[in-house]
Each structure stands twice: as structure tokens, then as C-alpha cells.
Design an enzyme around this catalytic site. Structure first.
Site, PDB file in Angstrom:
ATOM      1  N   THR A 108       0.817  -1.210   0.000  1.00  0.00           N
ATOM      2  CA  THR A 108       0.000   0.000   0.000  1.00  0.00           C
ATOM      3  C   THR A 108       0.855   1.266   0.000  1.00  0.00           C
ATOM      4  O   THR A 108       2.050   1.234   0.290  1.00  0.00           O
ATOM      5  CB  THR A 108      -0.895   0.055   1.247  1.00  0.00           C
ATOM      6  OG1 THR A 108      -0.080   0.354   2.395  1.00  0.00           O
ATOM      7  CG2 THR A 108      -1.623  -1.251   1.468  1.00  0.00           C
ATOM      8  N   THR A 166       1.009  -3.485   4.129  1.00  0.00           N
ATOM      9  CA  THR A 166       1.166  -2.034   4.244  1.00  0.00           C
ATOM     10  C   THR A 166       2.604  -1.644   3.930  1.00  0.00           C
ATOM     11  O   THR A 166       3.528  -2.447   4.064  1.00  0.00           O
ATOM     12  CB  THR A 166       0.861  -1.527   5.666  1.00  0.00           C
ATOM     13  OG1 THR A 166       1.908  -1.942   6.553  1.00  0.00           O
ATOM     14  CG2 THR A 166      -0.475  -2.017   6.163  1.00  0.00           C
ATOM     15  N   ASP A 167       2.805  -0.392   3.537  1.00  0.00           N
ATOM     16  CA  ASP A 167       4.136   0.188   3.638  1.00  0.00           C
ATOM     17  C   ASP A 167       4.424   0.328   5.144  1.00  0.00           C
ATOM     18  O   ASP A 167       3.533   0.159   5.981  1.00  0.00           O
ATOM     19  CB  ASP A 167       4.184   1.545   2.926  1.00  0.00           C
ATOM     20  CG  ASP A 167       5.588   1.901   2.450  1.00  0.00           C
ATOM     21  OD1 ASP A 167       6.552   1.286   2.921  1.00  0.00           O
ATOM     22  OD2 ASP A 167       5.719   2.811   1.598  1.00  0.00           O
ATOM     23  N   ALA A 168       5.655   0.616   5.492  1.00  0.00           N
ATOM     24  CA  ALA A 168       6.038   0.651   6.902  1.00  0.00           C
ATOM     25  C   ALA A 168       5.136   1.584   7.699  1.00  0.00           C
ATOM     26  O   ALA A 168       4.968   2.756   7.340  1.00  0.00           O
ATOM     27  CB  ALA A 168       7.496   1.075   7.034  1.00  0.00           C
ATOM     28  N   LEU A 169       4.580   1.074   8.783  1.00  0.00           N
ATOM     29  CA  LEU A 169       3.640   1.871   9.577  1.00  0.00           C
ATOM     30  C   LEU A 169       4.335   2.871  10.498  1.00  0.00           C
ATOM     31  O   LEU A 169       3.670   3.684  11.138  1.00  0.00           O
ATOM     32  CB  LEU A 169       2.733   0.948  10.395  1.00  0.00           C
ATOM     33  CG  LEU A 169       1.723   0.140   9.563  1.00  0.00           C
ATOM     34  CD1 LEU A 169       0.933  -0.807  10.453  1.00  0.00           C
ATOM     35  CD2 LEU A 169       0.779   1.037   8.775  1.00  0.00           C
TER      36      LEU A 169
END
Length: 595
Positions: free
Chosen positions: A244, A292-295
């Protein structure tokens, strides 16, 4: 340790949730302040192994600090798999070019996506396929089974601070075909690919590591540009994963949620059910795993606490939360208890749908069954023989050369003293730093039959008067620049934001210093070759001051043994400058040239 995904329905909620987390152990300290910890985790401590087992963790991501040499990587990955209750996703960002985590002296890193894009008019998808095949083969030999690549963002914004040369092109059709070729090649080597960053990060002027970008395209533009590569690749060869983007897309979802400041804000795509479920799952019919991309990136962490961020992404329909909590000390491991309590409570309260949780866990299990059902015993000897072997290095050099693009040449290139009406025996280089000076100087000296005198001014330690005096004496000036400056993802991640900021002032001054030197060279009627080492948009600014222009899209310096500094892009540039090869690359993005 094969996973029977048909039995997922019988696993506990806690086990299903654990499979949906991908943690990073970039640094680890036995005690102390977790924010101050900078001790690379290269061997798996028992307390981390216990956490992986206890919480049924589904995946980990490795950074440069974790992958320091071949034997160590193999040992670490073996330990990680042994700690896992189910086969573990072991992921890395090994895009090639500026984003490559494994030491360039060890692994083959290549010159990146935009250099591949520059070869497309002549070579089609050849280099996309071959590069991904090599990267996949090298990762597989180390026990790394997920590569967060390829980047299929269509770079439509010259000011894009984080994508630029990580994109193949501004042309969505070319991006789609090159990206599809890489997905097939990675996965043929048993490495799961992850297309990124959905629904598109190509037209942003904000880096989602440092802020929350917003794309105001209308739906037609989104479908024709941003989404086009994703749709094409999903239809042709759906990747194992899609990552994402932490980006607001009001045309796709204008709904809001409340952030930790108590303010209403547009949902980032990562937290948007309209984008992650209705668009990606239903309209585009993607049935694989969404991560996800890194949260910990500012696009999320500035607005949401870690537990809320994970809940919201899962509500949106995302399968895996990447880097939800920074684990740097034993005390940080306890934060997993808090996260699991929050997630289990969300399931019990029907905030997270129990059936959707089971479906998500089943997608993860199916992907593991497909790629990880036959875990092989890793061999240090095989990994040593695979990483950076001569055939891989040759492909790296071939791509670097095939990508070199001649944008302009007013009878300056090739630089050969015998062919000129005036002798060209003294070359003065103006480079972004000393290492690049040495790399190009040594490449020119090693390849040239002529005895050039080569001097160099570094823009990092710059003395204008000294440089001007050398320009007076030089027969030709070769100046190079790289813009924009590195983003956090290229150095590593959010832990490196301070380092990027520390260099921003000096980097900001470099273009002005370079321009002043080229204007001076022009006054003296010195021939000038300008080289764009990164995103070629800067060529527009330097074209009026240059007699010839080359673009390399890369400036990797891969070998630094004592006094020998080298890199495939610099060798390729030297070959073209000296007329040993012709530049066949074509600009993959529009660069206006003043008349």
C-alpha cells in the site's frame, strides 16, 4: 514446517493475528533507551526468537544492518525460520539501484529501474527480466523469500522526492510491461514479489516517510496513469503481494477518520476500505496478499498510535501490517502484548470481522504454501557462489552501459585528443563528492590510451577560487550532479531521517556552486560535458551551459578496496566519453531542452 492453509479455520484468533504482522529487528540492545539503540541485530537473540514463537509472527523485514556478510545472513535466516511456528516471510527491499540493502560489494545491485526504462526502446523487457532473475536468485540463496519490488509507480512529477529513478518511466504502458516482467522473473526464482505503492506514488511532491502526500487526480487520470500498471500486472501475472501507499486519494475515497490529535482527516489509502477492498479486491480482482508500507512512516505515525494504525489497516482489508511497533530492547517486546490485546478486543467487539480475519489468514497461508512449503536447507557455499558472481556482474555492467543516454552533443564527444583541432589533455572534473571524483577519474584513466591529466573539485568540500584556477588551465570540463537528494528509504528508513536532514543544507548549496563554475567555464569558452547522475529533470537547468550531456540514472560506487574505487555507472560513462561505446539509452521521462 509446511503450512496446511485448509486448516486455518481451526487456528486461534491470536495465531491468525500473529501471521498478519511483519516485524523489523533492525537494531537490538539488551537494555537501555530503545530510541537510542543503534546496535545492528545480526544474530537472533533468544528473547526475539521466543517472541516470534510466542506470538506466531508471520514475517520479518531485514535492513542493511541485518545483512552484513553472506555466512551471517544465511545463519540469521536459518535461526529466524527455526523460531517460527509456520514458515516465515523473510522480506527485504532489494529493488536495485538506490534501494538495495545488501552490501554492494557482496550482492549484485544494478543501476536501478529508470536505467532499465532507458533501455526499453531498444531492448524491450530484456533487462527487466534478467535483472530480476539475478536479484531473485541471489535472495533465494540467502533464504530471503519476499522482495518488496518492483516499484511500478509512474513518475509523473519531476519534483517527486522519493520515487524518481525508482520508477521505470513516466509511461504507464512501459511501467506495466517492465513491472510484469520482473514479477514473473522474481517468482520463477521462488521469491515473492510485492508491487508497490498501491494505488500509486508517482505524482507526489511529498515523501510519505516525512509527511502525508495527497494526489488530486480525477478518476480518469488515476485509471489511465496511477492504476494502469497494477491492473495490467494483476491481469497478466498477479504478484504474491501488493504494498500500500500512505497517500490520500480523494477521488477514490473522500471519507474521513479521526486522528490522535482529535482532528478529522481524509483516510490514507492504507486505511481506506474503498481503496484496499472495493477497488483492489473487487474491481481489480486481486486475490493475493496486501501488505502495508512501513507503519512507522510519518504519513501514518504522525496521525495514529501504533495499535490504532494496525486496527484501521486491518479494517480496510489489508492482510499484513509491516513494522507496526519498533522492537529495539526487551522492554519493547512487551508492547506486543498491548497490541495483541487491542487486536483481540477489536475482533471480540466486531470492529474487526472474524470471518474476514480468517480469510486474510488463509490468503497468507496459501501464499506460504505456494512459495514456502518446501523449505530448503541453506548452504553458505552456494550463497557465496551465487552472490555477485562474474555472470551477474557482467549483466550489471551491460545494463549500466545500455542505459547511458546522450541527450546533447555539439561535437564534444567522444573526447579523444587526436580527433580534435586543439589538444584535450587536461580534463577537470566537478563532482558531488570525492568518491565520485575518484570513481570517474579512475575509470577514465584505466580505459584511455591517452595520458590525460585529470583534476577534480568536489562540491562537498568546495573552494570556488581554487576550482576556477583549475578551470582556466583545463582543456575540457566534465561536471556531474545528482538530484534530488537521497530519501530515507534509500539510506534505510525512518531511523535515518535525521541523517538526511543533516545533509540537506550542503546539498541545497551544491547546484548554485556548480552553476557558477559552469558559467565561468562558458565565459572562458571551455568545452563542457554535463552528466546527470540521477533523475534527469535537472538537465533542463544545465543544458544552456553544456556542449554535451549524458544521463546515467545511477552513481553506485560498489567497490572500494584501498585506492580502487569503481562502479558500473562510472565505467559505462567513461566508455561513452572516450568513444569506446555508443550511448544507446533513451530518456524515460520528458526533459524540456531550451532552444
Amino acid at each position: 514446517m509446511a503450512f496446511n492453509h485448509l486448516a486455518v479455520a481451526n487456528t486461534s484468533v491470536t495465531q491468525q493475528l500473529g501471521q498478519k504482522l511483519m516485524l523489523d529487528f533492525r537494531y537490538y540492545c539488551d537494555s537501555g533507551n530503545s530510541k537510542a539503540c543503534r546496535n545492528p541485530m545480526t544474530q537472533l537473540p533468544q528473547e526475539l526468537a521466543n517472541a516470534i514463537t510466542k506470538y506466531h509472527i508471520g514475517g520479518v523485514i531485514l535492513f542493511a544492518e541485518n545483512v552484513q556478510d553472506t555466512a551471517q545472513i544465511v545463519t540469521l535466516n536459518t535461526a529466524l525460520q527455526n523460531a517460527a511456528t509456520q514458515p516465515l516471510f523473510i522480506a527485504i527491499d532489494q529493488e536495485g539501484g538506490r534501494v538495495a540493502r545488501i552490501n554492494r560489494e557482496v550482492a549484485t545491485s544494478f543501476t536501478g529501474n529508470m536505467s532499465i526504462g532507458a533501455t526499453y526502446p531498444k531492448q524491450g523487457t530484456y533487462y527487466a527480466t534478467q535483472v530480476a532473475k539475478v536479484i531473485g536468485k541471489e535472495l533465494n540463496s540467502l533464504g530471503i523469500n519476499v522482495n518488496f519490488a518492483p516499484t511500478v509507480d509512474v513518475n509523473m512529477n519531476a519534483a517527486n522526492p522519493v520515487i524518481n529513478v525508482r520508477s521505470f518511466s513516466e509511461n504507464p504502458d512501459e511501467v506495466a510491461k517492465l513491472g510484469a516482467a520482473q514479477v514473473v522473473a522474481f517468482e520463477n526464482e521462488q521469491v515473492i514479489s510485492a508491487l508497490k505503492h498501491f494505488p500509486g506514488h508517482g505524482d507526489t511532491h511529498v515523501d510519505s516517510h516525512t509527511g502525508l502526500p495527497r494526489v488530486d487526480h480525477d478518476k480518469k487520470t488515476i485509471w489511465q496513469n496511477d492504476l494502469a500498471p497494477f491492473k495490467y500486472i494483476i491481469d497478466k501475472h498477479a504478484p504474491g503481494m501488493i504494498m500500500t501507499a500512505h497517500i490520500q486519494y480523494p477521488a477514490l475515497d473522500d471519507s474521513v477518520l479521526e486522528n490522535k490529535q482529535g482532528e478529522k482527516m481524509l483516510k490514507p489509502a492504507t486505511m481506506s476500505r474503498a481503496i484496499m477492498h472495493d477497488l483492489l479486491r473487487t474491481e481489480l480482482n486481486y486475490q493475493g496478499v496486501v501488505v502495508t508500507d512501513a507503519l512507522d512512516m510519518a504519513g501514518i505515525s504522525d496521525f495514529f498510535d501504533p495499535e490504532t494504525a494496525v486496527v484501521e489497516t486491518f479494517k480496510a482489508g489489508v492482510d499484513i501490517a509491516l513494522m507496526p511497533i519498533a522492537i529495539r530492547t526487551p522492554d519493547d517486546i512487551k508492547k506486543l502484548d498491548k497490541l495483541f490485546t487491542r487486536l483481540v478486543n477489536a475482533v471480540n467487539a466486531n470492529t474487526l470481522d472474524k470471518n474476514e480475519l480468517a480469510e486474510s489468514a488463509q490468503r497468507i497461508a496459501a501464499l506460504k504454501q505456494r512459495f514456502l512449503s518446501q523449505p530448503s536447507t541453506l548452504s553458505v557455499n552456494i550463497a557465496h557462489a551465487t552472490l555477485g558472481n562474474p555472470s551477474h556482474r557482467k549483466l550489471e555492467a551491460d545494463l549500466a552501459l545500455a542505459a547511458i543516454t546522450q541527450v546533447k552533443n555539439n561535437q564534444l564527444l567522444p573526447i579523444k585528443p587526436a580527433n580534435k583541432p586543439l589538444p584535450l589533455k587536461h580534463i577537470h572534473l566537478i563532482m558531488p563528492d570525492t568518491r565520485k571524483c575518484v570513481a570517474l577519474e579512475q575509470a577514465l584513466q584505466n580505459l584511455s590510451d591517452n595520458a590525460f591529466a585529470i583534476t577534480c573539485s568536489s562540491l562537498q568540500g568546495f573552494d570556488s577560487s581554487v576550482s576556477k584556477n583549475i578551470i582556466k588551465q583545463a582543456d575540457v570540463v566534465i561536471a556531474a550532479h545528482a538530484s534530488p537528494q537521497q530519501s530515507a528509504v534509500e539510506i534505510g528508513g525512518m531511523d535515518d531521517i535525521a541523517e538526511v536532514s543533516a545533509h540537506s543544507l550542503s546539498r541545497h548549496e551544491q547546484p548554485k556552486a556548480l552553476r557558477a563554475q559552469l558559467e565561468y567555464a562558458k565565459q572562458l569558452q571551455k568545452p563542457v560535458l554535463f552528466i546527470s547522475l540521477r533523475a534527469p529533470y535537472e538537465i533542463t537547468d544545465y543544458a544552456p551551459l553544456s556542449d554535451a550531456i549524458l544521463a546515467s540514472y545511477a552513481y553506485n560506487i560498489d567497490i572500494d578496496n584501498k585506492n580502487q574505487v569503481a562502479g558500473p555507472a562510472f565505467t559505462a560513462l567513461a566508455r561513452v566519453i572516450l568513444g569506446l561505446d555508443v550511448a544507446h539509452g533513451k530518456l524515460p521521462v520528458t526533459v524540456p531542452l531550451p532552444k
